[in-house]
Enzyme design. Structure first.
Site, PDB file in Angstrom:
ATOM      1  N   TYR A   1     -18.982   2.761  -8.109  1.00 46.49           N
ATOM      2  CA  TYR A   1     -18.696   1.322  -8.212  1.00 46.49           C
ATOM      3  C   TYR A   1     -20.019   0.560  -8.273  1.00 46.49           C
ATOM      4  O   TYR A   1     -20.996   0.972  -7.657  1.00 46.49           O
ATOM      5  CB  TYR A   1     -18.034   0.793  -6.950  1.00 46.49           C
ATOM      6  CG  TYR A   1     -16.737   1.361  -6.479  1.00 46.49           C
ATOM      7  CD1 TYR A   1     -15.572   0.613  -6.596  1.00 46.49           C
ATOM      8  CD2 TYR A   1     -16.654   2.594  -5.847  1.00 46.49           C
ATOM      9  CE1 TYR A   1     -14.367   1.082  -6.105  1.00 46.49           C
ATOM     10  CE2 TYR A   1     -15.447   3.076  -5.363  1.00 46.49           C
ATOM     11  CZ  TYR A   1     -14.305   2.312  -5.490  1.00 46.49           C
ATOM     12  OH  TYR A   1     -13.108   2.779  -5.000  1.00 46.49           O
TER      13      TYR A   1
ATOM     14  N   HIS B   1     -10.375  -4.894  -5.882  1.00 46.44           N
ATOM     15  CA  HIS B   1     -11.127  -5.668  -4.879  1.00 46.44           C
ATOM     16  C   HIS B   1     -11.377  -7.091  -5.367  1.00 46.44           C
ATOM     17  O   HIS B   1     -12.505  -7.566  -5.382  1.00 46.44           O
ATOM     18  CB  HIS B   1     -12.458  -4.969  -4.569  1.00 46.44           C
ATOM     19  CG  HIS B   1     -12.292  -3.573  -4.045  1.00 46.44           C
ATOM     20  ND1 HIS B   1     -13.273  -2.616  -4.099  1.00 46.44           N
ATOM     21  CD2 HIS B   1     -11.228  -2.982  -3.434  1.00 46.44           C
ATOM     22  CE1 HIS B   1     -12.825  -1.487  -3.551  1.00 46.44           C
ATOM     23  NE2 HIS B   1     -11.587  -1.683  -3.144  1.00 46.44           N
TER      24      HIS B   1
ATOM     25  N   ASN C   1     -15.838  -1.472   0.114  1.00 48.36           N
ATOM     26  CA  ASN C   1     -14.421  -1.785  -0.006  1.00 48.36           C
ATOM     27  C   ASN C   1     -14.178  -2.894   1.006  1.00 48.36           C
ATOM     28  O   ASN C   1     -14.637  -2.811   2.146  1.00 48.36           O
ATOM     29  CB  ASN C   1     -13.582  -0.555   0.327  1.00 48.36           C
ATOM     30  CG  ASN C   1     -14.140   0.702  -0.318  1.00 48.36           C
ATOM     31  OD1 ASN C   1     -15.286   1.061  -0.069  1.00 48.36           O
ATOM     32  ND2 ASN C   1     -13.374   1.346  -1.121  1.00 48.36           N
TER      33      ASN C   1
HETATM   34  N1  6FA Z   1      -9.922  -2.379   0.633  1.00 51.35           N
HETATM   35  C1  6FA Z   1     -10.629  -1.681   1.526  1.00 51.35           C
HETATM   36  O1  6FA Z   1     -11.369  -2.266   2.304  1.00 51.35           O
HETATM   37  N2  6FA Z   1     -10.535  -0.316   1.582  1.00 51.35           N
HETATM   38  C2  6FA Z   1      -9.733   0.396   0.738  1.00 51.35           C
HETATM   39  O2  6FA Z   1      -9.683   1.629   0.822  1.00 51.35           O
HETATM   40  C3  6FA Z   1      -8.979  -0.315  -0.209  1.00 51.35           C
HETATM   41  N3  6FA Z   1      -8.147   0.323  -1.073  1.00 51.35           N
HETATM   42  C4  6FA Z   1      -7.313  -0.411  -1.858  1.00 51.35           C
HETATM   43  C5  6FA Z   1      -6.335   0.266  -2.620  1.00 51.35           C
HETATM   44  O3  6FA Z   1      -6.300   1.587  -2.595  1.00 51.35           O
HETATM   45  C6  6FA Z   1      -5.409  -0.469  -3.378  1.00 51.35           C
HETATM   46  C7  6FA Z   1      -4.401   0.264  -4.221  1.00 51.35           C
HETATM   47  C8  6FA Z   1      -5.448  -1.896  -3.336  1.00 51.35           C
HETATM   48  C9  6FA Z   1      -4.458  -2.725  -4.108  1.00 51.35           C
HETATM   49  C10 6FA Z   1      -6.418  -2.554  -2.593  1.00 51.35           C
HETATM   50  C11 6FA Z   1      -7.349  -1.825  -1.856  1.00 51.35           C
HETATM   51  N4  6FA Z   1      -8.310  -2.450  -1.073  1.00 51.35           N
HETATM   52  C12 6FA Z   1      -9.085  -1.732  -0.215  1.00 51.35           C
HETATM   53  C13 6FA Z   1      -8.495  -3.921  -1.124  1.00 51.35           C
HETATM   54  C14 6FA Z   1      -7.910  -4.655   0.075  1.00 51.35           C
HETATM   55  O4  6FA Z   1      -6.691  -4.097   0.486  1.00 51.35           O
HETATM   56  C15 6FA Z   1      -7.740  -6.127  -0.319  1.00 51.35           C
HETATM   57  O5  6FA Z   1      -8.996  -6.631  -0.712  1.00 51.35           O
HETATM   58  C16 6FA Z   1      -7.194  -6.965   0.833  1.00 51.35           C
HETATM   59  O6  6FA Z   1      -5.947  -6.485   1.283  1.00 51.35           O
HETATM   60  C17 6FA Z   1      -7.049  -8.426   0.416  1.00 51.35           C
HETATM   61  O7  6FA Z   1      -6.641  -9.165   1.528  1.00 51.35           O
HETATM   62  P1  6FA Z   1      -6.003 -10.617   1.441  1.00 51.35           P
HETATM   63  O8  6FA Z   1      -5.707 -11.043   2.826  1.00 51.35           O
HETATM   64  O9  6FA Z   1      -6.894 -11.461   0.614  1.00 51.35           O
HETATM   65  O10 6FA Z   1      -4.663 -10.476   0.593  1.00 51.35           O
HETATM   66  P2  6FA Z   1      -3.506  -9.380   0.483  1.00 51.35           P
HETATM   67  O11 6FA Z   1      -3.236  -9.214  -0.965  1.00 51.35           O
HETATM   68  O12 6FA Z   1      -3.810  -8.177   1.270  1.00 51.35           O
HETATM   69  O13 6FA Z   1      -2.255 -10.078   1.190  1.00 51.35           O
HETATM   70  C18 6FA Z   1      -1.542 -11.134   0.633  1.00 51.35           C
HETATM   71  C19 6FA Z   1      -0.189 -11.194   1.300  1.00 51.35           C
HETATM   72  O14 6FA Z   1       0.461 -12.395   0.914  1.00 51.35           O
HETATM   73  C20 6FA Z   1       0.749 -10.056   0.913  1.00 51.35           C
HETATM   74  O15 6FA Z   1       1.339  -9.508   2.076  1.00 51.35           O
HETATM   75  C21 6FA Z   1       1.777 -10.723   0.011  1.00 51.35           C
HETATM   76  O16 6FA Z   1       3.059 -10.097   0.064  1.00 51.35           O
HETATM   77  C22 6FA Z   1       1.806 -12.133   0.564  1.00 51.35           C
HETATM   78  N5  6FA Z   1       2.197 -13.164  -0.404  1.00 51.35           N
HETATM   79  C23 6FA Z   1       1.684 -13.348  -1.642  1.00 51.35           C
HETATM   80  N6  6FA Z   1       2.269 -14.390  -2.259  1.00 51.35           N
HETATM   81  C24 6FA Z   1       3.173 -14.891  -1.387  1.00 51.35           C
HETATM   82  C25 6FA Z   1       4.103 -15.968  -1.452  1.00 51.35           C
HETATM   83  N7  6FA Z   1       4.162 -16.737  -2.538  1.00 51.35           N
HETATM   84  N8  6FA Z   1       4.916 -16.197  -0.399  1.00 51.35           N
HETATM   85  C26 6FA Z   1       4.828 -15.400   0.714  1.00 51.35           C
HETATM   86  N9  6FA Z   1       3.968 -14.366   0.821  1.00 51.35           N
HETATM   87  C27 6FA Z   1       3.154 -14.109  -0.212  1.00 51.35           C
HETATM   88  C1  ABL Z   2     -10.279   1.557  -2.689  1.00 53.72           C
HETATM   89  O1  ABL Z   2     -10.942   0.661  -2.175  1.00 53.72           O
HETATM   90  C2  ABL Z   2      -9.778   1.377  -4.054  1.00 53.72           C
HETATM   91  O2  ABL Z   2      -9.293   0.070  -4.248  1.00 53.72           O
HETATM   92  C3  ABL Z   2      -8.714   2.366  -4.450  1.00 53.72           C
HETATM   93  O3  ABL Z   2      -8.605   2.288  -5.849  1.00 53.72           O
HETATM   94  C4  ABL Z   2      -9.065   3.771  -3.985  1.00 53.72           C
HETATM   95  O4  ABL Z   2      -8.039   4.690  -4.242  1.00 53.72           O
HETATM   96  C5  ABL Z   2      -9.203   3.734  -2.469  1.00 53.72           C
HETATM   97  N1  ABL Z   2     -10.090   2.707  -2.026  1.00 53.72           N
HETATM   98  C6  ABL Z   2      -9.740   5.070  -1.932  1.00 53.72           C
HETATM   99  O5  ABL Z   2     -11.061   5.291  -2.353  1.00 53.72           O
HETATM  100  C7  ABL Z   2      -7.886   5.234  -5.574  1.00 53.72           C
HETATM  101  C8  ABL Z   2      -7.138   6.554  -5.481  1.00 53.72           C
HETATM  102  O6  ABL Z   2      -7.920   7.503  -4.777  1.00 53.72           O
HETATM  103  C9  ABL Z   2      -6.815   7.072  -6.871  1.00 53.72           C
HETATM  104  O7  ABL Z   2      -6.036   8.253  -6.803  1.00 53.72           O
HETATM  105  C10 ABL Z   2      -6.070   5.998  -7.647  1.00 53.72           C
HETATM  106  O8  ABL Z   2      -5.879   6.426  -8.978  1.00 53.72           O
HETATM  107  C11 ABL Z   2      -6.843   4.697  -7.637  1.00 53.72           C
HETATM  108  O9  ABL Z   2      -7.098   4.308  -6.314  1.00 53.72           O
HETATM  109  C12 ABL Z   2      -6.069   3.573  -8.323  1.00 53.72           C
HETATM  110  O10 ABL Z   2      -6.797   2.384  -8.327  1.00 53.72           O
END
Ligand code: 6FA
Ligand code: ABL
Length: 538
Positions: A397, A477, A515
């Site tokens: 990244y 992110h 992250n």
């Molecule tokens: N961040 C990390 O630090 N480590 C990770 O390993 C990591 N991995 C991932 C990952 O694997 C995926 C697939 C994703 C999608 C994100 C990852 N992230 C990781 C990023 C991290 O989770 C996000 O940056 C973080 O959760 C963002 O936090 P926020 O508080 O800004 O916002 P959220 O999207 O978490 O929460 C928003 C909430 O509002 C949700 O529960 C949603 O349902 C609710 N909401 C949205 N619109 C709404 C509405 N109109 N009415 C009521 N509720 C609503």
């Molecule tokens: C993160 O912060 C990323 O947002 C995710 O994309 C990441 O996971 C997790 N952390 C873990 O490093 C990956 C999965 O390992 C993959 O299998 C998957 O295809 C990918 O997320 C999808 O964005």
């Protein structure tokens, strides 16, 4: 029933805000559109083998990779074009749980933070007190599937990287590597919903409602009087009102909050006009002389990331995580069922590393790269023969320092999507990413048995990046859609309003180092302390 504070969204930011506001004695309602997630929030989406212990998909760390292979992934927000979690905990209920204590650069004035945010260390201490990290998440103290760490650490040592406990020294982010750090607790997904949310729930002045979608804030000029929801049974006309000095805090995430603002007549005129033309949302907009023109949705960033795939004879690719839901390895299953230890107490990554780059960018700015490595691979394109049981992925990244920016918007159906994709729009980011990928593999010759299979050789890295779909670089992110000092002021109040605030990833003006969810908890701690101090509120 009126509230002092209405917090919209139960992601990391919303949960921390709601907990601290209720701790201060305010009457708080937390409104979440999604369902319960982990067992401690009332969730019950069990894997066939975890049903006996009543632990859900969201509880068991080792089930993380099944988020991407489930035939019925109901937890993703169904009206956002990229991955976003719509359930209790938001992104932290479904994410990889990589958890970093933020370095000082994450809150630097040079990154766009007002000087009043330079006390971030106080807020970091508050987070550490509530939610310490672990880089050895199995409760028996052993590290499982360590081969990826061993192989990649050999590769990095040959480049003069140092092996450190990453969260012991958050500012050490040049030529540093270490075991992946998580916010798991006793072999379970921990995070904000296991900590801050649980203390909030115990208070009589705190209420949480699920399955409740907020459509817009009720606004008369600068004054917000409540929020409109889709629940007309629980709330008269669906409206949750504020007390006379009450405030609304939007924590709906970088996409969700941007859309809520558009639907409340706040943002660029082109986006508010999309709402105006919508058959139902249009009628709830304030009159056009009350629209507030702010760059909501602009200045958006996400880490551009690129995968490379390798094999090594010592690696156990863990069947690429495919059988974990239905057919886990019996030994690992039984171990986890017995005492929540073993492979299933870990997430998928094993090692993380950082390096700073001044060149080859020509704009004089330093950019940081972050690497993450895990057994298995999400997808492989190669003509080389390879042993699938020995594959592992290095994801590279670019983080702090990137200059590329995009824009979040909504379409005619009010779906939120990247209107302008944010990845590598600035050539300098592309130059550094290519260099970082090449450097990462430059010492492959010093790791006997390590083979590169995607791309097929180091010489093909430029081509690999050129052919990589930009949306394939998405790292989930998203930051910046309501940037501080552009859309919200130093106290996170939306400009030109009296009592509307944003506390979520949208206000972050610059790509954080790691992250982001740890950094976001610190951000929310800092933000809510400023909101509580700000005169005029309930
Ligand atoms: N961040 C990390 O630090 N480590 C990770 O390993 C990591 N991995 C991932 C990952 O694997 C995926 C697939 C994703 C999608 C994100 C990852 N992230 C990781 C990023 C991290 O989770 C996000 O940056 C973080 O959760 C963002 O936090 P926020 O508080 O800004 O916002 P959220 O999207 O978490 O929460 C928003 C909430 O509002 C949700 O529960 C949603 O349902 C609710 N909401 C949205 N619109 C709404 C509405 N109109 N009415 C009521 N509720 C609503
Ligand atoms: C993160 O912060 C990323 O947002 C995710 O994309 C990441 O996971 C997790 N952390 C873990 O490093 C990956 C999965 O390992 C993959 O299998 C998957 O295809 C990918 O997320 C999808 O964005």
């Amino acid at each position: 029933d009126a509230y002092d504070y209405i917090v919209v969204g139960s992601g990391p930011s919303g949960i921390v805000a709601a907990d601290r506001l209720s701790e201060a004695g305010k009457k708080v309602i937390l409104v979440e559109r999604g369902r319960a997630s982990t067992a401690d929030t009332g969730g019950n989406y069990y894997a066939p083998w975890t049903e006996p212990i009543k632990l859900t998909k969201f509880d068991v760390p080792g089930l993380f990779e099944s988020m991407f292979s489930d035939p019925n992934p109901w937890w993703w927000c169904n009206d956002i074009d990229v991955f976003a979690g719509c359930l209790v905990g938001g992104g932290t209920a479904i994410n990889g749980a990589l958890y970093w204590y933020p370095p000082g650069s994450d809150f630097d004035t040079k990154a766009g933070w007002p000087a009043s945010w330079s006390d971030y260390a106080t807020h970091l201490e508050k987070m550490k007190a509530r939610l310490p990290s672990t880089d050895s998440p199995s409760p028996d103290g052993k590290r499982y599937l360590p081969e990826t760490f061993n192989v990649v650490s050999q590769l990095l040592k040959a480049q003069n990287y140092n092996n450190i406990t990453l969260n012991d020294n958050p500012n050490y982010k040049d030529h540093a590597f270490g075991w992946t750090s998580f916010d798991f607790i006793k072999g379970l997904r921990g995070g904000v919903k296991a900590t801050y949310f649980q203390t909030a729930k115990k208070r009589s002045n705190f209420k949480v409602v699920l399955n409740t979608y907020v459509q817009n804030v009720i606004r008369n000029g600068a004054q917000i009087n409540g929020v409109r929801t889709n629940d007309t049974c629980a709330f008269k006309d669906g409206i949750i009102p504020l007390t006379s000095k009450g405030r609304v805090i939007l924590s709906a995430g970088a996409f969700g909050t941007a859309r809520l603002l558009f639907q409340s007549g706040i943002g660029p005129t082109d986006m508010i006009n999309v709402v105006k033309n919508h058959p139902t949302a249009g009628e709830f907009l304030p009159p056009s002389n009350q629209w507030i023109n702010l760059p909501v949705g602009h200045n958006v960033q996400d880490n551009p990331s690129v995968n490379m795939v390798f094999t090594h004879p010592t690696i156990d690719a863990y069947d690429n995580w495919a059988p974990i839901w239905n057919n886990p390895r019996p030994k690992d299953r039984d171990q986890y069922l017995k005492d929540r230890s073993g492979v299933f107490a870990h997430g998928s990554p094993r090692i993380n590393f950082w390096r700073a780059y001044g060149t080859p960018a020509t704009d004089g700015k330093t950019r940081w790269m972050q690497g993450t490595s895990r057994p298995g691979a999400a997808s492989i394109t190669t003509t080389l023969p390879y042993n699938a049981s020995q594959i592992f992925t290095i994801t590279t990244y670019l983080s702090t320092g990137i200059t590329s920016r995009g824009r979040i918007g909504i379409d005619a159906n009010l779906r939120a999507f990247p209107l302008v994709e944010p990845w590598l729009t600035d050539k300098n980011d592309e130059l550094v990413l290519k260099r970082a990928l090449k450097d990462t593999v430059s010492t492959i010759g010093s790791v006997p048995g390590m083979k590169m299979i995607m791309p097929e050789s180091a010489a093909l890295i430029d081509q690999h990046v050129d052919n990589y779909s930009r949306s394939g670089m998405n790292s989930n992110h998203w930051m910046g859609s309501t940037s501080i000092m552009k859309v919200v002021d130093a106290n996170t109040k939306v400009m030109n309003t009296n009592n509307l605030f944003v506390i979520d990833a949208g206000i972050v003006p610059y790509m954080p180092m790691g992250n982001p969810h740890g950094m976001l908890i610190v951000m929310a701690e800092s933000a809510v302390s400023k909101v509580l101090k700000l005169a005029g509120g309930a």
